[in-house]
Motif scaffolding. Structure first.
Motif, PDB file in Angstrom:
ATOM      1  N   UNK A 192     -74.579  -3.690 -29.979  1.00 31.76           N
ATOM      2  CA  UNK A 192     -73.455  -4.438 -29.542  1.00 31.76           C
ATOM      3  C   UNK A 192     -72.631  -5.297 -30.763  1.00 31.76           C
ATOM      4  N   UNK A 193     -73.341  -5.604 -31.791  1.00 29.71           N
ATOM      5  CA  UNK A 193     -72.879  -6.297 -32.827  1.00 29.71           C
ATOM      6  C   UNK A 193     -71.617  -5.509 -33.571  1.00 29.71           C
ATOM      7  N   UNK A 194     -71.505  -4.337 -33.172  1.00 29.37           N
ATOM      8  CA  UNK A 194     -70.219  -3.572 -33.642  1.00 29.37           C
ATOM      9  C   UNK A 194     -69.365  -3.500 -32.774  1.00 29.37           C
ATOM     10  N   UNK A 195     -69.183  -4.231 -31.694  1.00 31.31           N
ATOM     11  CA  UNK A 195     -68.234  -4.376 -31.020  1.00 31.31           C
ATOM     12  C   UNK A 195     -67.054  -5.209 -31.663  1.00 31.31           C
ATOM     13  N   UNK A 196     -65.948  -5.518 -31.030  1.00 27.66           N
ATOM     14  CA  UNK A 196     -64.605  -6.047 -31.671  1.00 27.66           C
ATOM     15  C   UNK A 196     -65.156  -7.538 -31.982  1.00 27.66           C
ATOM     16  N   UNK A 197     -64.615  -7.992 -33.173  1.00 28.85           N
ATOM     17  CA  UNK A 197     -64.546  -9.544 -33.284  1.00 28.85           C
ATOM     18  C   UNK A 197     -64.359 -10.200 -32.164  1.00 28.85           C
ATOM     19  N   UNK A 198     -64.711 -11.362 -31.687  1.00 31.53           N
ATOM     20  CA  UNK A 198     -64.322 -12.067 -30.538  1.00 31.53           C
ATOM     21  C   UNK A 198     -65.128 -11.855 -29.202  1.00 31.53           C
ATOM     22  N   UNK A 199     -65.830 -10.538 -29.377  1.00 29.30           N
ATOM     23  CA  UNK A 199     -66.590 -10.271 -28.287  1.00 29.30           C
ATOM     24  C   UNK A 199     -67.679 -11.329 -27.972  1.00 29.30           C
ATOM     25  N   UNK A 200     -68.057 -11.435 -26.805  1.00 32.42           N
ATOM     26  CA  UNK A 200     -69.105 -12.379 -26.330  1.00 32.42           C
ATOM     27  C   UNK A 200     -70.327 -11.873 -25.543  1.00 32.42           C
ATOM     28  N   UNK A 201     -71.443 -12.547 -25.721  1.00 32.57           N
ATOM     29  CA  UNK A 201     -72.678 -11.881 -24.525  1.00 32.57           C
ATOM     30  C   UNK A 201     -73.353 -13.292 -24.210  1.00 32.57           C
ATOM     31  N   UNK A 202     -73.823 -13.210 -22.983  1.00 35.18           N
ATOM     32  CA  UNK A 202     -74.656 -14.019 -22.469  1.00 35.18           C
ATOM     33  C   UNK A 202     -75.726 -13.275 -22.162  1.00 35.18           C
TER      34      UNK A 202
END
Length: 297
Positions: A192-202
């Motif tokens: 998931x760290x390869x998603x676009x910058x600005x992506x968020x996770x809870x």
């Protein structure tokens, strides 16, 4: 009384999903105001299991395990959806990992989000049958993404199913990490760290025994063995520090962490019912930072 409000007749692929949905549904039926989280579709999505599952909560409203299950389910849902739907994020892609019987896409009046529900194929098949039986239409904004977290790369499957990898994404990962090994959690976060910058996770995680309070340890002692007996053992317990380290190693920066008590406004704990916050789990909100010189969202 059994210590988990889930029927042995429930479809095996959806056992945990049914437990969580029953807790959210029961909150609106047996707990007093103020309501912490209103999931009006949770009960219909229980299908022909609804009467049996909700009877546990009706008959044993004050039982600490059932009240604890309700508190856990509604706090984490409110926390995640509150951060998702804030008006200034600019994010319109929502990924629900381990979606189970999550009903956001079907009760939300907002058409802002394209929702990607990620889960095991068998669980998704059960959910779609239940949606149809309840007369709930599947909106065009929903995409079902079948994935086994222990064996498949999540991001690749999401992109294959239509997620735009060049725009930020909001990911919720609730009620899942305890069932995975720590390497599987780390691998998923790295992916998931390869998603676009600005992506968020809870994401939420169970605390180790030494960080739980008496209520948290009592809940774990009652529910953990039953989960294992039903074929869904808990594998991983993480401190907030350990979860932060996993997220940072995957390329995220931690925004906030909260236990049950801190996850909702204090006024919601001024209660006359059996709901009380327990030190059982922690919710972590993190994001992928923007490269230097590029404004964040």
């Amino acid at each position: 009384m059994r210590t988990t409000a889930v029927s042995r007749n429930a479809p095996r692929a959806g056992r945990t999903a049914f437990t969580a949905a029953a807790a959210r549904a029961a909150h609106l039926l047996v707990d007093a105001e103020p309501v912490i989280f209103s999931d009006t579709l949770a009960a219909p999505l229980l299908g022909d299991q609804a009467e049996e599952l909700l009877a546990y909560h009706r008959m044993h409203t004050t039982h600490p395990v059932l009240a604890g299950a309700r508190a856990e389910a509604v706090c984490r849902s409110r926390f995640a959806e509150g951060r998702l739907t804030r008006s200034n994020s600019g994010i319109d892609q929502y990924v629900i990992l381990g979606a189970g019987l999550d009903s956001f896409a079907y009760r939300s009046t907002s058409r802002r989000f394209r929702v990607f529900e990620v889960d095991l194929p068998a669980t998704q098949a059960v959910k779609r049958e239940l949606l149809a039986a309840a007369g709930v239409a599947e909106p065009a904004s929903v995409t079902f993404v079948p994935v086994d977290f222990e064996a498949e790369p999540v991001r690749e499957r999401l992109v294959q199913c239509g997620l735009d990898p060049f725009r930020p994404v909001f990911v919720s990962w609730l009620g899942v990490t305890m069932y995975l090994t720590r390497p599987a959690i780390a691998a998923t976060l790295t992916d998931l760290g390869g998603l676009a910058p600005g992506s968020e996770i809870v994401a939420d995680h169970l605390l180790p025994a030494e960080l739980r309070d008496a209520a948290g340890n009592a809940y774990a002692a009652a529910v953990g063995p039953v989960a294992a007996e039903q074929g869904e053992p808990w594998h991983t317990f993480l401190s907030p520090t350990a979860m932060s380290e996993l997220l940072r190693a995957a390329g995220f920066e931690v925004v906030e962490q909260a236990g049950q008590r801190q996850s909702v406004p204090p006024r919601l704990w001024r209660r006359t019912d059996a709901l009380q916050p327990a030190a059982l789990t922690t919710l972590t909100h993190a994001r992928i930072p923007q490269p230097a010189g590029i404004p964040g969202h």
